[in-house]
Design a protein around this motif. Structure first.
Motif, short mmCIF file in Angstrom:
data_model
loop_
_atom_site.label_atom_id
_atom_site.label_comp_id
_atom_site.label_asym_id
_atom_site.label_seq_id
_atom_site.Cartn_x
_atom_site.Cartn_y
_atom_site.Cartn_z
N ILE A 165 0.77 -1.24 0.07
CA ILE A 165 0.13 0.00 0.10
C ILE A 165 0.90 1.48 -0.06
N ASP A 166 1.90 1.39 0.88
CA ASP A 166 2.68 2.31 1.02
C ASP A 166 3.55 2.61 -0.24
N LEU A 167 4.00 1.52 -0.93
CA LEU A 167 4.56 1.67 -2.33
C LEU A 167 3.82 2.14 -3.34
N PHE A 168 2.55 1.72 -3.51
CA PHE A 168 1.63 2.41 -4.27
C PHE A 168 1.38 3.75 -4.21
N ASN A 169 1.28 4.15 -2.93
CA ASN A 169 1.02 5.63 -2.38
C ASN A 169 2.42 6.38 -2.86
N ALA A 170 3.78 5.89 -2.76
CA ALA A 170 4.86 6.50 -3.20
C ALA A 170 5.05 6.79 -4.69
N LEU A 171 4.46 5.50 -5.31
CA LEU A 171 4.44 5.59 -6.86
C LEU A 171 3.69 6.66 -7.39
N ILE A 172 2.54 6.76 -6.83
CA ILE A 172 1.48 8.08 -7.14
C ILE A 172 2.14 9.40 -7.17
N ASN A 173 2.99 9.63 -5.79
CA ASN A 173 3.99 10.76 -5.60
C ASN A 173 4.83 11.01 -6.66
N LEU A 174 5.50 9.89 -7.15
CA LEU A 174 6.57 10.02 -8.21
C LEU A 174 5.97 10.42 -9.65
N ILE A 175 4.86 9.91 -9.80
CA ILE A 175 4.04 10.32 -11.00
C ILE A 175 3.72 11.74 -10.89
N LEU A 176 3.17 12.18 -9.75
CA LEU A 176 2.79 13.50 -9.79
C LEU A 176 3.97 14.44 -9.84
N ILE A 177 4.92 14.25 -9.25
CA ILE A 177 6.15 15.44 -9.23
C ILE A 177 6.82 15.25 -10.66
N PHE A 178 6.80 14.33 -11.53
CA PHE A 178 7.21 14.24 -12.80
C PHE A 178 6.53 14.81 -13.82
N SER A 179 4.90 14.63 -13.33
CA SER A 179 3.99 15.38 -14.46
C SER A 179 3.87 16.73 -14.15
N VAL A 180 4.06 17.25 -12.90
CA VAL A 180 3.83 18.75 -12.63
C VAL A 180 5.23 19.56 -13.07
N ASN A 181 6.34 18.63 -13.02
CA ASN A 181 7.62 19.10 -13.21
C ASN A 181 7.59 19.52 -14.93
N ALA A 182 6.95 18.47 -15.61
CA ALA A 182 7.05 18.60 -17.08
C ALA A 182 6.02 19.89 -17.52
N ILE A 183 4.94 19.87 -16.77
CA ILE A 183 3.93 20.83 -17.24
C ILE A 183 4.53 22.26 -16.96
N SER A 184 5.28 22.23 -15.62
CA SER A 184 5.78 23.57 -15.35
C SER A 184 6.87 24.01 -16.35
N ARG A 185 7.60 23.16 -16.67
CA ARG A 185 8.83 23.30 -17.82
C ARG A 185 8.47 23.62 -19.21
N LYS A 186 7.13 23.14 -19.60
CA LYS A 186 6.56 23.50 -20.94
C LYS A 186 5.86 24.97 -20.75
N LEU A 187 5.26 25.23 -19.50
CA LEU A 187 4.35 26.35 -19.45
C LEU A 187 5.09 27.55 -19.11
N SER A 188 6.16 27.39 -18.12
CA SER A 188 6.73 28.63 -17.57
C SER A 188 8.36 28.58 -17.80
N GLU A 189 8.90 27.58 -18.16
CA GLU A 189 10.09 27.26 -18.60
C GLU A 189 10.90 27.27 -17.39
N THR A 190 10.06 26.98 -15.94
CA THR A 190 10.91 26.65 -14.80
C THR A 190 10.59 25.43 -14.32
N SER A 191 11.47 24.61 -13.82
CA SER A 191 11.47 23.38 -13.31
C SER A 191 12.59 22.93 -12.46
N ILE A 192 12.59 21.97 -11.88
CA ILE A 192 13.46 21.38 -11.14
C ILE A 192 14.86 20.85 -11.57
N TRP A 193 14.31 20.10 -12.81
CA TRP A 193 15.37 19.47 -13.85
C TRP A 193 14.72 19.57 -15.07
#
Length: 311
Positions: A283-311
Motif C-alpha cells: 500500500i505504501d509503495l503504491f502511494n509512493a508511486l503516485i507521488n513519483l508520477i505527480l512530481i514528474f508530471s507537474v515538473n514537465a507541465i511547469s517546464r512547458k508552460l513557464s520554462e521553470t522546473s526542478i530538472w
C-alpha cells in the motif's frame, strides 16, 4: 582562433575534481553517508511488497506472491475509502496552505516599521514549534462540545453546540486550517528571503511612475520570486499523498472515521498493529508511486508552460 567563438575547455573527470576540491567533498560526505544509510539502504526492504513476508524466513526466503498484495488492496473495501480521503485532504491542504505564506511574505515586505515586522514574524513563526500532540490537544479543548471556546461563543449567539471532533465534515476543515495556522509563518521565510533579492531600483522607478503597491507586487515582486514559487509548488506536489499519519491519527475517532481514515493511518494500523508487513508495504509503495508520477508530471507541465522546473 576566430573572433566570437568560445573555447570549450575539456571536462575534468570526477577523480580529478575530487582531488582538487577534496575539502568540499569531505564536508559533503556525512550528508551522503546519512542518505545512503537511512534513505537508500532501507529500499531493499520493498521486496516484501511482492512476497508473503514471514519474519522467521527473512526477505529472500519468504514466498513470492507477485502483485497479490496490490490486487488485494485494490479489491478491498478500504481502497474506496482511504484513497479518496487521502486525495481530497491532500489537495485541500495544498490549495489552502500554499498561497498564504506568499501573501504573508509580500505583506511583511511592505511594512515600514522594522519593529512591527519582527513582532509579526515572531508571532507567526511560533506555532510551527508546537508539537502535533499539543496542537491536537488545543483543538480538542477549543472545539470541545461541553466547554470549548467555539461552542461557548455559539451558545452565546443562540446556536446549538456541535461535536466538532466527531463530525466527519468538520474534520477536514479543522485538519487543514489548523495546519495553515501552524505553518504559514515558517513557510513564508523562503519567500521573504527571495524578496530581499529584488532590485530596489525597480521599485524606485515604479514609484516615480506612480505605480501602486499592488502594481509593484504584480509586475516586480511576483516575477522575481516566480522560480521559487514554482519550485516549491512542484516539491509540495511531489509529496501530495504523503500526509503524515500523526495528526490525522490523533484527531481520528470512531465518529469521524468516514473522513479521517487515510492511507498513512491505514498503513500504520495494518503494518504495525496488525503486523501484515507485506500488505502494508504494498500500500505504501503504491502511494509512493503516485507521488513519483505527480512530481514528474507537474515538473514537465511547469517546464512547458513557464520554462521553470526542478530538472
Amino acid at each position: 582562433m576566430k573572433e566570437g567563438k568560445s573555447v570549450r575547455l575539456p571536462k575534468k573527470s570526477l577523480k580529478t575534481r575530487m582531488r582538487q576540491h577534496w575539502q568540499l567533498y569531505l564536508i559533503l560526505a556525512p550528508a551522503v553517508i546519512y542518505l545512503l544509510i537511512f534513505n537508500y539502504a532501507p529500499l531493499y526492504g520493498l521486496i516484501i511488497a511482492f512476497k508473503d513476508y514471514k519474519p522467521y524466513l527473512g526477505y529472500l526466503d519468504s514466498p513470492f506472491v507477485g502483485f497479490d498484495n496490490f490486487i488485494r488492496f485494490f479489491n478491498s473495501n478500504k481502497f474506496g475509502q482511504v484513497l479518496p480521503n487521502t486525495v481530497i485532504l491532500s489537495f485541500y491542504s495544498l490549495l489552502a496552505s500554499f498561497p498564504f505564506p506568499i501573501i504573508l511574505a509580500l505583506c511583511l515586505n511592505y511594512i515600514p516599521s522594522l519593529r512591527f515586522k519582527k513582532l509579526v514574524q515572531n508571532i507567526t513563526y511560533a506555532p510551527y514549534f508546537i508539537s502535533t500532540v499539543v496542537l491536537v490537544s488545543m483543538l480538542s479543548i477549543f472545539f470541545s462540545q461541553s466547554g470549548g471556546l467555539v461552542n461557548n461563543i455559539r451558545e452565546a449567539m443562540g446556536l446549538e453546540r456541535i461535536l466538532y471532533m466527531g463530525n466527519p465534515e468538520a474534520f477536514r476543515h479543522m485538519y487543514v486550517w489548523s495546519g495553515v495556522w501552524q505553518t504559514v509563518g515558517w513557510s513564508s521565510i523562503i519567500y521573504f528571503a527571495s524578496l530581499a533579492n529584488v532590485d530596489e531600483s525597480l521599485h524606485e522607478a515604479a514609484i516615480v511612475d506612480g505605480a501602486t503597491i499592488l502594481q509593484r507586487i504584480r509586475y516586480i515582486d511576483l516575477p522575481t520570486i516566480k522560480p521559487v514559487i514554482v519550485t516549491l509548488f512542484i516539491l509540495n506536489t511531489g509529496k501530495l499523498m504523503s500526509i503524515g499519519f500523526e495528526k490525522a491519527y490523533l484527531m481520528q475517532n470512531s465518529l469521524n472515521m468516514e473522513a479521517s481514515e487515510i492511507i498513512s493511518t491505514y498503513v500504520y494500523k495494518i503494518g504495525l498493529l496488525s503486523q501484515q508487513y507485506s500488505y502494508s508495504t504494498a500500500i505504501d509503495l503504491f502511494n509512493a508511486l503516485i507521488n513519483l508520477i505527480l512530481i514528474f508530471s507537474v515538473n514537465a507541465i511547469s517546464r512547458k508552460l513557464s520554462e521553470t522546473s526542478i530538472w
